[in-house]
Design an enzyme around this catalytic site. Structure first.
Site, PDB file in Angstrom:
ATOM      1  N   HIS A   1       0.838  -1.218   0.000  1.00  0.00           N
ATOM      2  CA  HIS A   1       0.000   0.000   0.000  1.00  0.00           C
ATOM      3  C   HIS A   1       0.856   1.244   0.000  1.00  0.00           C
ATOM      4  CE1 HIS A   1      -3.256   2.758   1.338  1.00  0.00           C
ATOM      5  NE2 HIS A   1      -4.041   1.847   0.828  1.00  0.00           N
TER       6      HIS A   1
ATOM      7  N   ILE B   1       1.512   4.933   1.396  1.00  0.00           N
ATOM      8  CA  ILE B   1       0.482   5.739   2.055  1.00  0.00           C
ATOM      9  C   ILE B   1      -0.119   4.889   3.165  1.00  0.00           C
ATOM     10  CG2 ILE B   1      -1.735   6.924   1.797  1.00  0.00           C
ATOM     11  CD1 ILE B   1      -0.994   7.267  -1.208  1.00  0.00           C
TER      12      ILE B   1
ATOM     13  N   GLY C   1      -6.189   4.806   5.452  1.00  0.00           N
ATOM     14  CA  GLY C   1      -7.141   5.530   6.286  1.00  0.00           C
ATOM     15  C   GLY C   1      -7.829   4.632   7.294  1.00  0.00           C
ATOM     16  N   VAL C   2      -8.123   3.406   6.903  1.00  0.00           N
ATOM     17  CA  VAL C   2      -8.788   2.485   7.820  1.00  0.00           C
ATOM     18  C   VAL C   2      -7.911   2.201   9.041  1.00  0.00           C
ATOM     19  CG1 VAL C   2      -8.011   0.349   6.704  1.00  0.00           C
ATOM     20  CG2 VAL C   2     -10.191   0.398   7.931  1.00  0.00           C
TER      21      VAL C   2
ATOM     22  N   GLU D   1      -8.603   2.745  12.987  1.00  0.00           N
ATOM     23  CA  GLU D   1      -8.339   1.715  13.995  1.00  0.00           C
ATOM     24  C   GLU D   1      -7.484   2.276  15.122  1.00  0.00           C
ATOM     25  OE1 GLU D   1      -7.986  -1.599  16.356  1.00  0.00           O
ATOM     26  OE2 GLU D   1      -9.452  -1.267  14.765  1.00  0.00           O
TER      27      GLU D   1
END
Length: 153
Positions: free
Chosen positions: A54, A60, A63-64, A68
């Site tokens: 990723h 990057i 976002g998830v 978390e």
């Protein structure tokens, strides 16, 4: 209003949260106000396993995973709020998220500051407001819910 408490390091975090590598996403708690708010950090390094895919050549932080980490920060605040009332057979679980927004990319070398604030409790569900910032600039925001539950035997 309660006074601000000094933060704590990864050893204390690991006593509170069950998360371990590679899913332990809070490195340190800077400070907290019992029953009100908590400020925690995560240092993003190129060694994060997520960067393998990723994205190759353009890392990057997902976002998830910011969400978390925010949820883990709310768990820490929730535990500190109920510190002497939580049984050994109980834990805080992420119960929901609303209004998640992403404002900037988070990349290796960034330090993410998470600020979570207790909003209210209703029928065993606690609501928190969370903000993630890098260099004082907004990276993500969300409203998060968590619930205290018994650990199945």
């Amino acid at each position: 209003m309660n006074g601000e408490e000094a933060g704590f390091d990864i050893r204390e975090i690991q006593k509170i949260l069950p998360h371990r590598y590679p899913f332990a996403l809070i490195d340190r708690v800077i400070s907290y106000r019992k029953g009100e708010s908590l400020h925690a950090i995560k240092n993003i390094t190129m060694n994060e396993p997520v960067f393998t895919g990723h994205f190759p050549g353009e890392p990057i932080f997902p976002g998830v995973l910011l969400l978390e980490a925010m949820a883990q920060a709310t768990g820490l605040l929730g535990f500190k709020m109920m510190e002497n009332e939580v049984g050994a057979d109980e834990m805080y679980l992420f119960a929901g998220i609303d209004n998640a927004r992403f404002k900037r990319q988070v990349i290796p070398g960034d330090r993410v500051d998470f600020h979570v604030t207790f909003v209210k409790e209703k029928r065993g569900i606690w609501k928190f407001s969370g903000v993630a910032k890098v260099d004082g600039k907004l990276a993500a925001t969300a409203d998060l819910m968590c619930a205290r539950r018994k650990i199945p035997a």
